[in-house]
Write a protein that holds these residues in place. Structure first.
Motif, PDB file in Angstrom:
ATOM      1  N   LYS A  40      -5.572   8.037  -9.395  1.00 42.20           N
ATOM      2  CA  LYS A  40      -6.034   7.318  -8.196  1.00 42.20           C
ATOM      3  C   LYS A  40      -4.929   7.393  -7.141  1.00 42.20           C
ATOM      4  CE  LYS A  40      -8.743   3.821 -10.666  1.00 42.20           C
ATOM      5  NZ  LYS A  40      -8.651   2.445 -11.169  1.00 42.20           N
ATOM      6  N   ASP A  41      -5.319   7.360  -5.862  1.00 44.60           N
ATOM      7  CA  ASP A  41      -4.336   7.306  -4.782  1.00 44.60           C
ATOM      8  C   ASP A  41      -3.651   5.938  -4.786  1.00 44.60           C
ATOM      9  OD1 ASP A  41      -5.119   9.807  -4.107  1.00 44.60           O
ATOM     10  OD2 ASP A  41      -5.880   9.309  -2.114  1.00 44.60           O
ATOM     11  N   ALA A  42      -2.400   5.903  -4.317  1.00 42.01           N
ATOM     12  CA  ALA A  42      -1.678   4.631  -4.335  1.00 42.01           C
ATOM     13  C   ALA A  42      -0.622   4.587  -3.236  1.00 42.01           C
ATOM     14  CB  ALA A  42      -1.012   4.431  -5.699  1.00 42.01           C
ATOM     15  N   LEU A  43      -0.352   3.350  -2.777  1.00 41.40           N
ATOM     16  CA  LEU A  43       0.733   3.093  -1.841  1.00 41.40           C
ATOM     17  C   LEU A  43       1.607   2.026  -2.481  1.00 41.40           C
ATOM     18  CD1 LEU A  43       2.124   3.272   0.957  1.00 41.40           C
ATOM     19  CD2 LEU A  43       0.479   1.614   1.799  1.00 41.40           C
ATOM     20  N   ILE A  44       2.881   2.356  -2.711  1.00 44.52           N
ATOM     21  CA  ILE A  44       3.753   1.454  -3.473  1.00 44.52           C
ATOM     22  C   ILE A  44       4.970   1.078  -2.649  1.00 44.52           C
ATOM     23  CG2 ILE A  44       5.213   1.264  -5.539  1.00 44.52           C
ATOM     24  CD1 ILE A  44       2.551   3.789  -5.774  1.00 44.52           C
ATOM     25  N   ILE A  45       5.142  -0.232  -2.421  1.00 42.74           N
ATOM     26  CA  ILE A  45       6.298  -0.730  -1.673  1.00 42.74           C
ATOM     27  C   ILE A  45       7.082  -1.651  -2.599  1.00 42.74           C
ATOM     28  CG2 ILE A  45       7.014  -2.061   0.351  1.00 42.74           C
ATOM     29  CD1 ILE A  45       4.034  -1.102   1.356  1.00 42.74           C
ATOM     30  N   ALA A 186       0.284   9.684  -4.057  1.00 49.13           N
ATOM     31  CA  ALA A 186       0.896   8.348  -4.087  1.00 49.13           C
ATOM     32  C   ALA A 186       2.133   8.353  -3.199  1.00 49.13           C
ATOM     33  CB  ALA A 186       1.275   7.974  -5.507  1.00 49.13           C
ATOM     34  N   ALA A 187       2.264   7.320  -2.372  1.00 53.05           N
ATOM     35  CA  ALA A 187       3.418   7.201  -1.466  1.00 53.05           C
ATOM     36  C   ALA A 187       4.280   6.032  -1.932  1.00 53.05           C
ATOM     37  CB  ALA A 187       2.922   6.957  -0.043  1.00 53.05           C
ATOM     38  N   PHE A 188       5.576   6.287  -2.070  1.00 53.44           N
ATOM     39  CA  PHE A 188       6.526   5.267  -2.533  1.00 53.44           C
ATOM     40  C   PHE A 188       7.575   5.002  -1.464  1.00 53.44           C
ATOM     41  CE2 PHE A 188       4.786   6.726  -6.481  1.00 53.44           C
ATOM     42  CZ  PHE A 188       4.999   5.725  -7.426  1.00 53.44           C
ATOM     43  N   THR A 189       7.869   3.735  -1.216  1.00 52.88           N
ATOM     44  CA  THR A 189       8.957   3.393  -0.296  1.00 52.88           C
ATOM     45  C   THR A 189       9.441   1.969  -0.573  1.00 52.88           C
ATOM     46  OG1 THR A 189       9.604   3.072   2.019  1.00 52.88           O
ATOM     47  CG2 THR A 189       7.304   2.638   1.494  1.00 52.88           C
ATOM     48  N   VAL A 211      -2.884  -0.598  -3.736  1.00 51.54           N
ATOM     49  CA  VAL A 211      -1.664  -0.954  -3.010  1.00 51.54           C
ATOM     50  C   VAL A 211      -0.830  -1.936  -3.837  1.00 51.54           C
ATOM     51  CG1 VAL A 211      -0.719  -1.937  -0.873  1.00 51.54           C
ATOM     52  CG2 VAL A 211      -2.809  -0.566  -0.791  1.00 51.54           C
ATOM     53  N   PHE A 212       0.435  -1.598  -4.033  1.00 49.53           N
ATOM     54  CA  PHE A 212       1.359  -2.482  -4.744  1.00 49.53           C
ATOM     55  C   PHE A 212       2.469  -2.849  -3.773  1.00 49.53           C
ATOM     56  CE2 PHE A 212      -0.615   0.300  -7.831  1.00 49.53           C
ATOM     57  CZ  PHE A 212      -0.957  -0.552  -8.883  1.00 49.53           C
ATOM     58  N   ARG A 213       2.613  -4.152  -3.486  1.00 49.48           N
ATOM     59  CA  ARG A 213       3.631  -4.581  -2.531  1.00 49.48           C
ATOM     60  C   ARG A 213       4.516  -5.659  -3.127  1.00 49.48           C
ATOM     61  NH1 ARG A 213       1.327  -7.536   1.435  1.00 49.48           N
ATOM     62  NH2 ARG A 213       2.895  -7.194   3.011  1.00 49.48           N
TER      63      ARG A 213
END
Length: 480
Positions: A40-45, A186-189, A211-213
């Motif tokens: 799955k696509d994901a955005l992780i902060i 997936a983008a991590f920052t 989204v994980f923040r």
């Protein structure tokens, strides 16, 4: 088709322990690993030092096929790949500084499907020899990871325009693969405010991302801002700070290469063991400075923002911003190098007095930064009239020296679509005023002058309003 055979929880934990030696995940590492295994696509902060790289390395090593890791800096790639190779994992990297023999070996390993993880920069990903191999129908690609994804926002419009083309990568790769193939992104920052999150999601064309923040607050990190009334006083305050912390590992951040060299030379003249570090140094020099600092031979480095991303030294006790960064996201990244071991650490920023009469440098730096932004926008808008409505990026850059930047800025303002990573079409008038960095620069200025709790300010700025509501950290200069 690459329907992944998802490993069991048991298998995931066993591999995790075998490679890294940890018993269990720190939340939300486990959920992120499962999300990526499910493609799955994901955005992780997650804050710096929060264990982000494990979250994408583990799923990549558990799957057959390749995961691409798009990373902004050579040092960052080298550190991660070195660590993986020490653990006997199938990882490699490609960048422009590699000797051609090593490059050949890696490209062969890629063709023979011998890699699980391939680290490369956006520019290398879109270079002809690499792109042709990635498009081979038999090469199985499971996912694309964008590490340090805030760089897409910070650098993508001007300094590294290839970032703006990354959204066209997945659709183009899928065209060359068997029907039904899935490639997740997936983008991590560690730092992305709500606007940056939106830009990352839009540019990468994330599809219903999980989204994980986690908020950036670090209870052991004590932040303070001090006024330096004159250039001389700025140096004196720096000296006093270092003298009070003999042999403690630290970092001094400045804005330019020249500042880095001048200040390092001045400190060396004062008898300190230090070194200058910036992107203009050769690869060998950079590696030597990193090794000396990591090994404790030199206690601190005078560096630009080119230093520190992904370099893991847990016992850094202090970070000084001799010059304040232009952007809040840079600031949080850079102070995040300190105190990764959980023990108390100091983050001090020195600023000129607000009028700029006694020391106009800060003001001049800020104005120069904003002027640069404005002039690049103007160049892009003038080039629109000359550029072919539909064209190919390499042809444009050959004809116009600022062509790549102009295309990135046009994409940013909604005037251009990428048909694939190499071909564009210019659509219409400006749809959205490019969210220039000047807005973000204002926010940085507000942080430096605020009277409220500094961590409360940062939580608000990065969109954690609920947590920030009645916040007092109790240990920043304003709370004191």
């Amino acid at each position: 088709m690459n329907h992944p055979i998802t490993p069991s929880c048991n298998e995931v934990r066993t591999t995790f322990k075998k490679i890294w030696g940890y018993e269990d995940f720190r939340p939300p590492q486990g959920e992120i690993v499962n999300t990526l295994l499910a493609q799955k696509d994901a955005l992780i902060i997650m804050p710096t030092g929060g264990g982000k790289s494990i979250c994408f390395q583990l799923p990549a090593l558990l799957q057959t096929g390749l995961t691409l890791v798009v990373s902004p800096l050579v040092a960052l790639m080298e550190n991660q790949v070195q660590e993986l190779l020490q653990h006997h994992q199938k990882a490699a990297l490609l960048h422009s500084e590699l000797p051609s023999s090593q490059r050949r070996t890696t490209l062969q390993a890629l063709e023979r499907q011998q890699l699980r993880l391939l680290y490369l920069s956006p520019e290398t990903l879109l270079s002809t020899p690499v792109w042709e191999r990635l498009c081979h129908p038999q090469l199985r690609i499971n996912g694309i990871i964008l590490d340090e994804a805030h760089c897409l926002v910070q650098w993508g419009d001007t300094f590294r325009p290839a970032y703006r083309r990354l959204g066209a990568v997945r659709p183009a790769l899928l065209k060359s693969k068997p029907p039904g193939t899935k490639i997740s992104i997936a983008a991590f920052t560690a730092t992305a405010d709500p606007l940056a999150q939106k830009i990352i999601s839009t540019v990468l064309q994330l599809q219903q991302p999980e989204v994980f923040r986690l908020n950036p607050y670090r209870p052991n990190l004590h932040t303070s801002v001090r006024i330096a009334w004159t250039p001389r006083s700025r140096k004196q305050q720096l000296l006093q700070f270092i003298q009070n912390r003999p042999q403690q590992p630290g970092l001094i951040y400045v804005r330019t290469r020249r500042d880095s060299e001048n200040l390092a030379a001045w400190l060396a003249g004062m008898g300190y063991d230090t070194a200058s570090y910036h992107a203009g140094l050769g690869a060998t020099e950079r590696r030597a400075v990193e090794a000396n600092w990591l090994g404790g031979k030199i206690p601190f480095v005078v560096c630009t923002c080119a230093f520190g991303m992904g370099i893991n030294k847990p016992d850094v006790r202090w970070v000084i911003h001799f010059h304040a960064p232009h952007l809040l996201s840079e600031y949080v990244q850079e102070i995040g190098r300190a105190g990764r071991d959980g023990k108390p650490a100091q983050a001090l920023t020195l600023v000129s007095e607000p009028t700029g009469w006694l020391d106009p440098e800060d003001k001049q730096r800020q104005e120069f930064f904003q002027e640069q932004m404005r002039s690049q926008q103007q160049i892009a808008q003038q080039l629109v009239k000359k550029l072919p409505k539909t064209g190919e990026v390499n042809a444009v850059t050959k004809q116009f020296p600022d062509g790549a930047t102009a295309l990135a800025l046009l994409h940013s303002s909604g005037q251009l679509n990428w048909l694939d990573p190499f071909h564009y079409t210019i659509t219409s008038k400006i749809k959205n005023q490019p969210t220039t960095q000047s807005q973000a620069a204002k926010q940085m200025h507000q942080y430096l002058t605020t009277k409220q709790c500094r961590w409360q300010f940062l939580l608000h700025a990065f969109g954690f309003d609920r947590e920030a509501a009645n916040w007092r950290c109790g240990h920043c200069d304003n709370c004191h």
